[in-house]
Scaffold this motif. Structure first.
Motif, PDB file in Angstrom:
ATOM      1  N   ILE A  99      -3.493   5.388  -2.856  1.00 20.11           N
ATOM      2  CA  ILE A  99      -3.030   6.496  -2.011  1.00 20.11           C
ATOM      3  C   ILE A  99      -1.974   6.029  -1.012  1.00 20.11           C
ATOM      4  O   ILE A  99      -0.883   6.594  -0.923  1.00 20.11           O
ATOM      5  CB  ILE A  99      -4.222   7.129  -1.267  1.00 20.11           C
ATOM      6  N   LEU A 100      -2.279   4.977  -0.265  1.00 19.76           N
ATOM      7  CA  LEU A 100      -1.434   4.602   0.868  1.00 19.76           C
ATOM      8  C   LEU A 100      -0.172   3.845   0.469  1.00 19.76           C
ATOM      9  O   LEU A 100       0.810   3.855   1.209  1.00 19.76           O
ATOM     10  CB  LEU A 100      -2.241   3.752   1.856  1.00 19.76           C
ATOM     11  N   TYR A 101      -0.174   3.178  -0.690  1.00 20.75           N
ATOM     12  CA  TYR A 101       0.978   2.380  -1.096  1.00 20.75           C
ATOM     13  C   TYR A 101       1.900   3.143  -2.046  1.00 20.75           C
ATOM     14  O   TYR A 101       2.854   2.583  -2.558  1.00 20.75           O
ATOM     15  CB  TYR A 101       0.529   1.083  -1.748  1.00 20.75           C
ATOM     16  N   ASP A 102       1.581   4.399  -2.292  1.00 18.37           N
ATOM     17  CA  ASP A 102       2.395   5.199  -3.196  1.00 18.37           C
ATOM     18  C   ASP A 102       2.843   6.468  -2.469  1.00 18.37           C
ATOM     19  O   ASP A 102       2.002   7.278  -2.050  1.00 18.37           O
ATOM     20  CB  ASP A 102       1.595   5.562  -4.452  1.00 18.37           C
ATOM     21  N   GLU A 103       4.137   6.631  -2.308  1.00 20.38           N
ATOM     22  CA  GLU A 103       4.656   7.740  -1.512  1.00 20.38           C
ATOM     23  C   GLU A 103       4.277   9.103  -2.086  1.00 20.38           C
ATOM     24  O   GLU A 103       4.004  10.042  -1.344  1.00 20.38           O
ATOM     25  CB  GLU A 103       6.183   7.632  -1.384  1.00 20.38           C
ATOM     26  N   VAL A 104       4.260   9.219  -3.412  1.00 20.86           N
ATOM     27  CA  VAL A 104       3.949  10.511  -4.031  1.00 20.86           C
ATOM     28  C   VAL A 104       2.500  10.901  -3.763  1.00 20.86           C
ATOM     29  O   VAL A 104       2.207  12.005  -3.294  1.00 20.86           O
ATOM     30  CB  VAL A 104       4.231  10.468  -5.548  1.00 20.86           C
ATOM     31  N   SER A 105       1.576   9.997  -4.043  1.00 15.69           N
ATOM     32  CA  SER A 105       0.158  10.288  -3.826  1.00 15.69           C
ATOM     33  C   SER A 105      -0.139  10.493  -2.345  1.00 15.69           C
ATOM     34  O   SER A 105      -0.907  11.386  -1.972  1.00 15.69           O
ATOM     35  CB  SER A 105      -0.719   9.165  -4.393  1.00 15.69           C
ATOM     36  N   LEU A 106       0.457   9.676  -1.499  1.00 16.18           N
ATOM     37  CA  LEU A 106       0.246   9.820  -0.060  1.00 16.18           C
ATOM     38  C   LEU A 106       0.696  11.190   0.412  1.00 16.18           C
ATOM     39  O   LEU A 106      -0.029  11.867   1.154  1.00 16.18           O
ATOM     40  CB  LEU A 106       0.998   8.718   0.692  1.00 16.18           C
TER      41      LEU A 106
END
Length: 206
Positions: A99-106
């Motif tokens: 979640i936190l290391y991926d801009e899309v999922s975040l």
């Protein structure tokens, strides 16, 4: 205030300055400073060590005694789950990295939770400890939120390209069944353990 758009390091520091202290460490001894604040310490107003001012080490010690769900260090310490079998120790970092290391999922998680109210967050924080993923939330159950967030974590890991999504299996099993580790332990406690907690040490040994 953690959820305010203006939240940043300065607000976190102001918060930490006013969290009651536990101790000051001097000459290999812990000095009881409960009920006093680090802000008082900065002003030299601690009755337990009158006139003495803090060091950077005192500040670092104080920050370790603050217990929000996410603790700010040189990294984000996610404190919502702790311990358990090794499979879950691997699953939790993978979940947060996805979640936190991926801009899309975040961004998708931020969009999903953007209109959650303070009252709803407090309700979830209090009730999930009792009813787990069966906690009613809006038009469904918290399980449905967990399914969506888990999928976003998996997508984030897969976009990283390091073949890490398998680490989510332990969390995926909880989400699929809707039965939390705590509920499984309670079932054992009320069943074959005959209300003895001694067995938990064997069950969670790794």
């Amino acid at each position: 205030f953690f959820f305010d758009d203006s939240f940043g390091f300065e607000q976190y520091v102001d918060f930490a300055l006013d969290v009651p202290m536990y101790f000051v460490y001097r000459k290999k001894k812990y000095i009881d400073c409960t009920g006093m604040t680090f802000r008082d310490f900065l002003a030299g107003k601690l009755p337990c060590i009158p006139g003495e001012l803090p060091t950077l080490n005192d500040w670092e010690n104080h920050l370790t005694t603050i217990f929000p769900e996410v603790r700010l260090k040189r990294y984000l310490e996610m404190r919502g789950a702790d311990g358990g079998p090794w499979r879950r120790l691997c699953a939790l970092p993978a979940f947060w990295v996805g979640i936190l290391y991926d801009e899309v999922s975040l961004q998708r998680v931020l969009d999903m939770t953007a209109d959650w109210t303070l009252e709803e967050r407090e309700m979830l924080r209090n009730k999930v400890t009792v009813t787990g993923l069966k906690t009613p939330f809006r038009d469904g159950l918290l399980k449905h939120v967990a399914e969506e967030v888990l999928e976003l974590a998996k997508d984030g890991l897969e976009r990283r390209g390091f073949k890490e999504s398998g680490f989510l299996n332990a969390v995926a099993e909880v989400v699929r069944t809707g039965v939390t580790p705590a509920e499984r332990l309670l079932e054992l406690y009320h069943g074959k353990w005959e209300q003895s907690v001694d067995h938990v040490f064997d069950e969670l040994l790794y």
